[in-house]
Design a protein around this motif. Sequence first.
Motif, PDB file in Angstrom:
ATOM      1  N   LEU A 130       0.830  -1.203   0.000  1.00  0.00           N
ATOM      2  CA  LEU A 130       0.000   0.000   0.000  1.00  0.00           C
ATOM      3  C   LEU A 130       0.866   1.254   0.000  1.00  0.00           C
ATOM      4  CD1 LEU A 130      -2.764   1.402   0.240  1.00  0.00           C
ATOM      5  CD2 LEU A 130      -2.517   1.203   2.720  1.00  0.00           C
ATOM      6  N   LEU A 131       1.838   1.281   0.857  1.00  0.00           N
ATOM      7  CA  LEU A 131       2.703   2.456   0.954  1.00  0.00           C
ATOM      8  C   LEU A 131       3.473   2.680  -0.344  1.00  0.00           C
ATOM      9  CD1 LEU A 131       3.654   4.759   2.689  1.00  0.00           C
ATOM     10  CD2 LEU A 131       5.377   3.259   3.655  1.00  0.00           C
ATOM     11  N   GLU A 132       3.989   1.615  -0.912  1.00  0.00           N
ATOM     12  CA  GLU A 132       4.727   1.741  -2.168  1.00  0.00           C
ATOM     13  C   GLU A 132       3.821   2.253  -3.285  1.00  0.00           C
ATOM     14  OE1 GLU A 132       6.467  -2.048  -2.886  1.00  0.00           O
ATOM     15  OE2 GLU A 132       7.916  -1.847  -1.261  1.00  0.00           O
ATOM     16  N   ASP A 133       2.589   1.771  -3.308  1.00  0.00           N
ATOM     17  CA  ASP A 133       1.649   2.241  -4.328  1.00  0.00           C
ATOM     18  C   ASP A 133       1.369   3.727  -4.177  1.00  0.00           C
ATOM     19  OD1 ASP A 133       1.518  -0.300  -5.336  1.00  0.00           O
ATOM     20  OD2 ASP A 133      -0.419  -0.779  -4.405  1.00  0.00           O
ATOM     21  N   ILE A 134       1.170   4.173  -2.945  1.00  0.00           N
ATOM     22  CA  ILE A 134       0.900   5.589  -2.694  1.00  0.00           C
ATOM     23  C   ILE A 134       2.099   6.435  -3.101  1.00  0.00           C
ATOM     24  CG2 ILE A 134       0.535   7.322  -0.886  1.00  0.00           C
ATOM     25  CD1 ILE A 134      -1.179   5.200   0.569  1.00  0.00           C
ATOM     26  N   SER A 136       4.516   5.670  -5.191  1.00  0.00           N
ATOM     27  CA  SER A 136       4.698   5.603  -6.640  1.00  0.00           C
ATOM     28  C   SER A 136       3.730   6.542  -7.348  1.00  0.00           C
ATOM     29  CB  SER A 136       4.498   4.163  -7.113  1.00  0.00           C
ATOM     30  OG  SER A 136       4.557   4.098  -8.513  1.00  0.00           O
ATOM     31  N   HIS A 137       2.484   6.531  -6.930  1.00  0.00           N
ATOM     32  CA  HIS A 137       1.474   7.417  -7.542  1.00  0.00           C
ATOM     33  C   HIS A 137       1.826   8.888  -7.274  1.00  0.00           C
ATOM     34  CE1 HIS A 137      -2.350   8.564  -9.224  1.00  0.00           C
ATOM     35  NE2 HIS A 137      -2.626   9.253  -8.146  1.00  0.00           N
ATOM     36  N   ALA A 138       2.217   9.168  -6.048  1.00  0.00           N
ATOM     37  CA  ALA A 138       2.592  10.542  -5.699  1.00  0.00           C
ATOM     38  C   ALA A 138       3.802  10.992  -6.512  1.00  0.00           C
ATOM     39  CB  ALA A 138       2.894  10.646  -4.199  1.00  0.00           C
ATOM     40  N   ASP A 139       4.767  10.107  -6.712  1.00  0.00           N
ATOM     41  CA  ASP A 139       5.949  10.459  -7.507  1.00  0.00           C
ATOM     42  C   ASP A 139       5.576  10.783  -8.949  1.00  0.00           C
ATOM     43  OD1 ASP A 139       7.776  10.337  -5.471  1.00  0.00           O
ATOM     44  OD2 ASP A 139       8.484   8.307  -5.949  1.00  0.00           O
ATOM     45  N   GLY A 144       4.998  15.210 -12.885  1.00  0.00           N
ATOM     46  CA  GLY A 144       4.185  16.016 -13.795  1.00  0.00           C
ATOM     47  C   GLY A 144       4.189  17.482 -13.406  1.00  0.00           C
ATOM     48  N   LEU A 145       4.021  17.757 -12.108  1.00  0.00           N
ATOM     49  CA  LEU A 145       4.055  19.146 -11.635  1.00  0.00           C
ATOM     50  C   LEU A 145       5.425  19.767 -11.864  1.00  0.00           C
ATOM     51  CD1 LEU A 145       2.064  18.890  -8.273  1.00  0.00           C
ATOM     52  CD2 LEU A 145       1.321  19.953 -10.419  1.00  0.00           C
TER      53      LEU A 145
END
Length: 165
Positions: A130-134, A136-139, A144-145
């Motif tokens: 779960l933490l890795e998914d979060i 990874s998505h945040a990265d 993009g930003l």
Amino acid sequence: MSAEIEKAAAQVAKLRAQAEKVSGPLADAEALLRAAEEAETTRRTERAMDYNREVAATWRERAEAAANSGDAARDRFFDALSDEPWFAAYVEYRSARHKRGHVLTEAQRAQSALGEVSTIPDQRWYDAGLLEDIVSHADRKALGLAAEFDTELSAKREAYIAGQS
């Protein structure tokens, strides 16, 4: 000479005269255009050097400001995250894993104090997806930003060099 040849020769002479009459102003206009383009190239080169000097002189402050620009957002993120019920459940789950480690450590100390051979297993650490998914998505979102910021930075440079700022 035939009449047709004389007529064609007269027309060619007339058109040459017209072309010479127009070619002078055209040559002048082309020379002015070349001079303006050279002046613009020189001006842009000078402005690029000014911009580059400014960036080289202020990059540390700008980089630090950029790095620190996320501090308030990080604090807001942690505040919002802490309010989420799913996050509280995840923290509880992670805490249970750490509690097991404390129990094992305490048992190892107890056996050691009693002079017994340690029969306590080492702590098992395993990844929580779960933490890795979060992260990874945040990265991906953060990249993009950052790319948008890079585009804005390049546009500011170009605007400066073009004399629009």
